[in-house]
Scaffold this active site. Structure first.
Site, PDB file in Angstrom:
ATOM      1  N   THR A 361       0.911  -1.145   0.000  1.00  0.00           N
ATOM      2  CA  THR A 361       0.000   0.000   0.000  1.00  0.00           C
ATOM      3  C   THR A 361       0.940   1.181   0.000  1.00  0.00           C
ATOM      4  O   THR A 361       2.148   1.002   0.053  1.00  0.00           O
ATOM      5  CB  THR A 361      -0.877  -0.046   1.275  1.00  0.00           C
ATOM      6  OG1 THR A 361      -1.743  -1.160   1.169  1.00  0.00           O
ATOM      7  CG2 THR A 361      -1.724   1.199   1.491  1.00  0.00           C
ATOM      8  N   ASP A 403     -10.158  -7.968   1.670  1.00  0.00           N
ATOM      9  CA  ASP A 403     -10.261  -7.289   2.973  1.00  0.00           C
ATOM     10  C   ASP A 403     -11.616  -7.513   3.642  1.00  0.00           C
ATOM     11  O   ASP A 403     -11.786  -7.194   4.818  1.00  0.00           O
ATOM     12  CB  ASP A 403     -10.001  -5.782   2.830  1.00  0.00           C
ATOM     13  CG  ASP A 403      -8.512  -5.451   2.897  1.00  0.00           C
ATOM     14  OD1 ASP A 403      -7.715  -6.359   3.190  1.00  0.00           O
ATOM     15  OD2 ASP A 403      -8.151  -4.291   2.644  1.00  0.00           O
ATOM     16  N   SER A 433      -7.447  -1.164   7.368  1.00  0.00           N
ATOM     17  CA  SER A 433      -6.627  -0.779   8.522  1.00  0.00           C
ATOM     18  C   SER A 433      -5.893   0.526   8.272  1.00  0.00           C
ATOM     19  O   SER A 433      -5.120   0.981   9.120  1.00  0.00           O
ATOM     20  CB  SER A 433      -5.575  -1.864   8.796  1.00  0.00           C
ATOM     21  OG  SER A 433      -6.196  -3.089   9.032  1.00  0.00           O
ATOM     22  N   GLY A 454      -0.709  -3.445   5.702  1.00  0.00           N
ATOM     23  CA  GLY A 454      -1.806  -4.343   6.048  1.00  0.00           C
ATOM     24  C   GLY A 454      -2.187  -4.196   7.507  1.00  0.00           C
ATOM     25  O   GLY A 454      -2.379  -3.082   7.997  1.00  0.00           O
TER      26      GLY A 454
HETATM   27  O1  DON Z   1      -6.974  -1.483   3.524  1.00  0.00           O
HETATM   28  C1  DON Z   1      -6.216  -2.246   4.105  1.00  0.00           C
HETATM   29  O2  DON Z   1      -6.124  -2.324   5.307  1.00  0.00           O
HETATM   30  C2  DON Z   1      -5.306  -3.101   3.262  1.00  0.00           C
HETATM   31  N1  DON Z   1      -5.880  -3.337   1.972  1.00  0.00           N
HETATM   32  C3  DON Z   1      -3.990  -2.422   3.179  1.00  0.00           C
HETATM   33  C4  DON Z   1      -2.998  -3.191   2.378  1.00  0.00           C
HETATM   34  C5  DON Z   1      -1.618  -2.797   2.660  1.00  0.00           C
HETATM   35  O3  DON Z   1      -1.328  -1.991   3.504  1.00  0.00           O
HETATM   36  C6  DON Z   1      -0.613  -3.477   1.915  1.00  0.00           C
HETATM   37  N2  DON Z   1       0.649  -2.917   2.232  1.00  0.00           N
HETATM   38  N3  DON Z   1       1.663  -2.834   2.488  1.00  0.00           N
END
Ligand code: DON
Length: 550
Positions: A361, A403, A433, A454
């Protein structure tokens, strides 16, 4: 301060700036943001330009085909939050990733067309710009058009990622995409030109949201869905709208926290964590000392258990926000903690699952000359999302459907579990998150912070804040400092290499904590306003991240 990576910025360091700052995951995107600020754009103009630039230069997570959240604070103290999270298609259903006996089908919510939610980023940027932008829309989209049309030089890390993904990208994109190099392998500094993406960006530049959710781009998305048995229709695209929401606010040791409300769990969890540890003298104990770690782990265990049960899309589920943010409630939750032994997660709430690392992300933080601040975290979910590049559109689709809680108690790719609150339903947003946040001190801007990672996002933002407020680290050190993480289930304390010294580890193990080494936790990009009025950047050394100021 053990285990802390070097790179501190002192009072007179040239890394401090007066007029504005952009910290993002890719140097080219940070430069785009600063150029917009120098041109007279405000923080929101720069944020829109950076979001689109990241969609070009950081396709792992920067996106047009994903979603995200923005937390905003104006120089005058107005606060707002924008939810441009993806939504499930109208034909999505609760058990769509389960087999005939009700078990999750491996990878069905993770790869390919069916893993994608209806993208939110373009509408989010249009909304943000409409409300707060100063420069013209065409001006803020232009840098991304240029980068995609003329190409940019890929980093060493990107070359190796694209080479590693060659086979998977071929599988989901048999007709090829700009990311597939058919002639040889990718090397550092190769020029990546994305003509199809440039055309999409030009349509967005000319027509705003209609350039993406209608017309040629919408046609390409729907054609792609038909090819790969995905669910997104023209109507889903037309109906997608980002939502302005009231930020979550809270306090910690005299600082005000302004953070993301549901559809993210991040803001509520962050404030719960801060409330849970506030009664304890972390500063006296010290950074990553055993008492500090123990209290933080026990707080995280309890807060992540709440997350699994009580958090979901607020348009579909009545999140008990006030109850969770009640100081007395969080104090009460900590009452079952004893110094003698780890609280077993099974005693906090039932369940037993395994976690997995695989994260991508991206977060960026921006402040402008007036003092307006933007904190945006945006994602495709996994690195390069569903791996499906929309043919003709040139952008990757997300795999955000993972998710959702695809089955009560079944862990998602981050090992997170959930139930009713986060069950799949048509047009519903999947729980996140992501925790873009802004802090104030005495009514003035203090910090802009956020991260990918995540399930570890909440932890990383929490520990970065504590590193600054309790352990008095400068921004860069707080970001670089090694982190540890507990998420209730699995009942393990994940630690970055060298996060804990051997004595601390031994003491915690003796109390029954299961310590598990793992790779990077978070990739925080943050900005601190110092007492002497300068902007100090924290760009995470775990990636290619860069702080640029002027
Ligand atoms: O929205 C969320 O919590 C996840 N889809 C975030 C994914 C994420 O942070 C991947 N990263 N490093």
């Amino acid at each position: 301060m053990s285990g802390c990576v070097s790179g501190q910025l002192g009072k007179n360091n040239s890394g401090e700036y007066k007029n504005g700052m952009v910290v993002s995951a890719h140097p080219e995107a940070s430069e785009v943001g600063i150029a917009i600020l120098k041109k007279g754009g405000n923080a929101v103009d720069a944020a829109v330009a950076v979001q689109f630039a990241l969609a070009v230069v950081y396709p792992n997570a920067g996106n047009l085909g994903g979603g995200g959240f923005m937390v905003y604070r104006s120089a005058k103290g107005e606060i707002n939050a924008l939810d441009f999270r993806e939504k499930a298609a109208a034909s999505a259903s609760r058990d769509m990733y389960l087999d005939s006996v009700g078990n999750p089908i491996v990878n069905k919510s993770l790869y390919g067309h069916l893993a994608a939610g209806v993208p939110g980023s373009v509408d989010g940027m249009v909304e943000a710009h409409k409300k707060y932008g100063k420069l013209s829309w065409a001006e803020v989209v232009q840098p991304a058009v240029d980068l995609s049309q003329n190409g940019f030089r890929i980093t060493k890390r990107q070359a190796s990622e694209l080479n590693g993904l060659h086979r998977d990208l071929m599988k989901f994109n048999p007709d090829g995409t700009a990311f597939i190099n058919l002639e040889s392998t990718w090397k550092e500094n190769d020029l990546l030109v994305q003509k199809e993406l440039a055309n999409t960006l030009k349509l967005v530049q000319e027509k705003g949201r209609a350039g993406f959710y209608e017309g040629a781009v919408a046609d390409s998305i729907v054609a792609e869905m038909q090819k790969g048995k995905g669910l997104i229709t023209k109507t889903d695209l037309q109906n997608y709208h980002a939502a302005w929401r009231k930020p979550i606010t809270g306090t910690y040791r005299g600082y005000k926290i302004i953070t993301m409300p549901p559809t993210s769990s991040g803001g509520i969890a962050l404030v719960q964590l801060l409330q849970s540890v506030e009664p304890y003298p972390l500063k006296k104990w010290g950074y990553n000392k055993d008492s500090t770690v123990q209290v933080i782990v026990e707080a995280e265990r309890r807060v992540y258990a709440d997350r699994a049960t009580h958090l979901g899309d607020p348009d579909f589920y009545a999140v008990p926000k006030n109850e969770l943010l009640d100081r007395q409630y969080n104090k009460q939750r900590m009452a079952s903690f004893t110094w003698d032994a780890a609280t077993p997660s099974s005693a906090v709430l039932a369940g037993n699952v395994k976690g997995k690392e695989h994260e991508e992300t991206t977060h960026f933080s921006i402040v402008d000359k007036e003092g307006n601040a933007v904190s945006i975290t945006t994602t495709l979910n996994g690195s390069y999302g569903s791996l499906v590049v929309v043919k003709g559109g040139g952008f990757l689709l997300n795999n955000e459907m993972d998710d959702f809680s695809v089955k009560p108690g079944a862990p998602n790719m981050y090992g997170l579990v959930g139930g009713e609150a986060n069950a799949i339903a048509p047009n519903k947003r999947m729980l996140s998150s992501m925790t873009p946040s802004i802090l104030e001190k005495d009514g003035k801007l203090f910090m802009v912070v956020g991260t990918p990672g995540g399930s570890t996002i909440i932890t990383s933002v929490f520990q970065t804040i504590i590193n600054v407020i309790d352990f008095e680290m400068p921004m860069q050190s707080a970001v670089a400092a090694k982190k540890f993480h507990h998420q209730w289930l699995p009942d393990e304390v994940y630690v970055e290499k060298d996060a804990l010294d051997s004595l601390t580890t031994a003491k915690l193990k003796a109390k029954g904590y299961k310590i598990q080494a793992r790779g990077a936790i978070g990739r925080v990009d943050a900005i601190l306003k110092t007492k002497w009025g300068a902007y100090q950047g924290g760009a995470d050394p775990r990636g290619d991240d860069k702080a640029v100021g002027y």
